[in-house]
Design a protein around this motif. Sequence first.
Motif, mmCIF file in Angstrom:
data_model
loop_
_atom_site.group_PDB
_atom_site.id
_atom_site.type_symbol
_atom_site.label_atom_id
_atom_site.label_comp_id
_atom_site.label_asym_id
_atom_site.label_seq_id
_atom_site.Cartn_x
_atom_site.Cartn_y
_atom_site.Cartn_z
ATOM 1 N N LEU A 1 -14.762 -27.645 30.516
ATOM 2 C CA LEU A 1 -14.239 -27.410 29.164
ATOM 3 C C LEU A 1 -13.018 -28.289 28.952
ATOM 4 C CD1 LEU A 1 -14.102 -25.744 26.499
ATOM 5 C CD2 LEU A 1 -12.770 -24.040 27.752
ATOM 6 N N GLY A 2 -13.019 -29.066 27.879
ATOM 7 C CA GLY A 2 -11.893 -29.949 27.577
ATOM 8 C C GLY A 2 -11.031 -29.414 26.462
ATOM 9 N N LEU A 3 -10.127 -30.263 25.994
ATOM 10 C CA LEU A 3 -9.273 -29.908 24.869
ATOM 11 C C LEU A 3 -8.799 -31.193 24.207
ATOM 12 C CD1 LEU A 3 -6.624 -27.098 24.723
ATOM 13 C CD2 LEU A 3 -6.189 -29.316 23.653
ATOM 14 N N ASP A 4 -8.924 -31.283 22.897
ATOM 15 C CA ASP A 4 -8.516 -32.394 22.042
ATOM 16 C C ASP A 4 -9.586 -32.677 20.996
ATOM 17 O OD1 ASP A 4 -6.075 -32.966 23.209
ATOM 18 O OD2 ASP A 4 -6.817 -34.663 24.389
ATOM 19 N N ASP A 5 -10.880 -32.706 21.440
ATOM 20 C CA ASP A 5 -11.977 -33.259 20.647
ATOM 21 C C ASP A 5 -11.649 -34.701 20.287
ATOM 22 O OD1 ASP A 5 -14.518 -33.203 19.521
ATOM 23 O OD2 ASP A 5 -13.774 -32.632 17.553
ATOM 24 N N GLN A 6 -11.341 -35.498 21.312
ATOM 25 C CA GLN A 6 -10.921 -36.880 21.108
ATOM 26 C C GLN A 6 -12.067 -37.721 20.568
ATOM 27 O OE1 GLN A 6 -8.598 -38.618 24.254
ATOM 28 N NE2 GLN A 6 -9.176 -40.705 23.691
ATOM 29 N N GLU A 7 -11.781 -38.438 19.479
ATOM 30 C CA GLU A 7 -12.791 -39.282 18.854
ATOM 31 C C GLU A 7 -13.277 -40.355 19.823
ATOM 32 O OE1 GLU A 7 -12.306 -40.410 14.615
ATOM 33 O OE2 GLU A 7 -10.331 -39.499 14.855
ATOM 34 N N GLN A 8 -14.547 -40.717 19.706
ATOM 35 C CA GLN A 8 -15.196 -41.737 20.528
ATOM 36 C C GLN A 8 -15.262 -41.347 21.998
ATOM 37 O OE1 GLN A 8 -16.635 -44.152 18.796
ATOM 38 N NE2 GLN A 8 -15.680 -43.274 16.982
ATOM 39 N N LEU A 9 -14.964 -40.096 22.323
ATOM 40 C CA LEU A 9 -15.023 -39.671 23.717
ATOM 41 C C LEU A 9 -15.773 -38.354 23.864
ATOM 42 C CD1 LEU A 9 -14.122 -40.243 26.665
ATOM 43 C CD2 LEU A 9 -12.107 -38.821 26.204
ATOM 44 N N ALA A 10 -15.223 -37.275 23.308
ATOM 45 C CA ALA A 10 -15.745 -35.940 23.575
ATOM 46 C C ALA A 10 -17.226 -35.801 23.237
ATOM 47 C CB ALA A 10 -14.939 -34.899 22.811
ATOM 48 N N ALA A 11 -17.636 -36.336 22.100
ATOM 49 C CA ALA A 11 -19.030 -36.172 21.673
ATOM 50 C C ALA A 11 -19.953 -37.199 22.307
ATOM 51 C CB ALA A 11 -19.125 -36.264 20.159
ATOM 52 N N ASN A 12 -19.401 -38.217 22.974
ATOM 53 C CA ASN A 12 -20.220 -39.333 23.441
ATOM 54 C C ASN A 12 -20.404 -39.417 24.946
ATOM 55 O OD1 ASN A 12 -20.611 -40.342 20.792
ATOM 56 N ND2 ASN A 12 -18.581 -41.246 20.823
ATOM 57 N N VAL A 13 -19.603 -38.665 25.721
ATOM 58 C CA VAL A 13 -19.843 -38.654 27.166
ATOM 59 C C VAL A 13 -21.109 -37.850 27.450
ATOM 60 C CG1 VAL A 13 -17.430 -38.953 27.799
ATOM 61 C CG2 VAL A 13 -18.329 -36.644 27.439
ATOM 62 N N VAL A 14 -21.608 -37.973 28.680
ATOM 63 C CA VAL A 14 -22.833 -37.264 29.066
ATOM 64 C C VAL A 14 -22.529 -36.385 30.280
ATOM 65 C CG1 VAL A 14 -25.220 -37.493 29.814
ATOM 66 C CG2 VAL A 14 -24.255 -39.156 28.207
ATOM 67 N N PRO A 15 -22.719 -35.049 30.109
ATOM 68 C CA PRO A 15 -23.061 -34.343 28.865
ATOM 69 C C PRO A 15 -21.870 -34.311 27.914
ATOM 70 C CG PRO A 15 -22.600 -32.754 30.591
ATOM 71 C CD PRO A 15 -22.545 -34.101 31.248
ATOM 72 N N SER A 16 -22.165 -34.132 26.635
ATOM 73 C CA SER A 16 -21.090 -34.087 25.639
ATOM 74 C C SER A 16 -20.180 -32.890 25.923
ATOM 75 C CB SER A 16 -21.675 -33.995 24.233
ATOM 76 O OG SER A 16 -22.506 -32.858 24.104
ATOM 77 N N LEU A 17 -18.901 -33.083 25.647
ATOM 78 C CA LEU A 17 -17.896 -32.090 26.036
ATOM 79 C C LEU A 17 -17.779 -30.928 25.047
ATOM 80 C CD1 LEU A 17 -14.801 -34.125 27.310
ATOM 81 C CD2 LEU A 17 -16.120 -32.436 28.606
ATOM 82 N N THR A 18 -17.874 -29.727 25.595
ATOM 83 C CA THR A 18 -17.398 -28.563 24.861
ATOM 84 C C THR A 18 -15.883 -28.612 24.955
ATOM 85 O OG1 THR A 18 -19.359 -27.231 25.297
ATOM 86 C CG2 THR A 18 -17.320 -26.049 24.848
#
Length: 362
Positions: free
Chosen positions: A295-312
């Motif tokens: 589990l991450g924190l930030d919802d950093q653009e160009q990162l969180a949604a694009n890594v595999v698996p995408s970050l919650t």
Amino acid sequence: MVVSARPKASDVAKLAGVSVTAVSFVFNGNDVGNIAPATKVRILDAAKELGYTPDGVARSLRKQKTHMLGIVTDAIASSPFAGRLLAGAMDAAAGRGYAMLAFDSRDHRDLEQDAVTEFSRRKVQGVVYATMGLREMSTLPETTLPLLLANCTGPDGSHFAVIPDEVNAGRTAARYLLGLGHRRITMLSGPGPGKRIKDGNMAGPLRAKGFRNVLRGAGVPATDSPIVGAGWSIDAGHAAALAVLGDGPDGQGRGRRPVHQRPTAIFAVNDRVATGVLLAAASLGLRVPDDLSVLGLDDQEQLAANVVPSLTTLALPHRQMGSRAVEMLVDAVESGTRPPARVELLPLELIVRDSVGPNPSG
């Protein structure tokens, strides 16, 4: 009808069959309660037909108002979140009829006072001071202008400040992972115990406080939910995750610890650290989220949604901070009152993606 090369308010008034005062009311925003809606439409139609636009500069000078605001930040050029905060601030300003001048100090504090002084010379009506990491400021630029803070707090509590609710973010992270059955949860925090908080950044310790409080309240022993000092970068997350998950004496072994000796979930202080955890897990042959939730924190653009698996992850409210600060600033400017001296907390939204799942141990 013959008009001058540049239409005037009197031309609009003549075409619409109203007084010049009525035209002035409409274009100065004073029509409510003074001008009938149908008359306003007639005036606007006449202005459109003639190609009339009011002289905003002259109007501002007459009112001794420039409708300009300033924003000073420490890291517009380098922060991945600057665009969101600035967009929120500028959209809110435009919605209230204001424009904004922006200054990036690149963390050179001596330049910030010069910027605010220059803003005053340019008749800016108020200033937002914003930082890209949550900070407790020991000093602020001196000014007689209304000054509001975004993503930081002042040295004496005398300013309005809007900041993320970091403690509640830590609570939310812990509750979410507990709700999925996890009990062995490690948090990779910012600076380690006893280390100086980088640049006064308060976010890591506040997130850890909320995280620890919920787990303690749930009866989870600290040995099952340790808070490990890591850092803020992908490399820091990778190294810290290997130390937590690996089987070597220093955590750098090529194998992984037995299931009962490693966490089933890791809460990372930010998305960069979480990305380092994903890389470490892959190198150890651990599947995310089947073997390990991240589990991450930030919802950093160009990162969180694009890594595999995408970050919650938990999304920092940068756009909302910029917008809220400007709304409060304009209210203060237009009412001629001092902004209230208080700290306003904004919630972080949980963004559910693919990196978190149920406790694999059931």
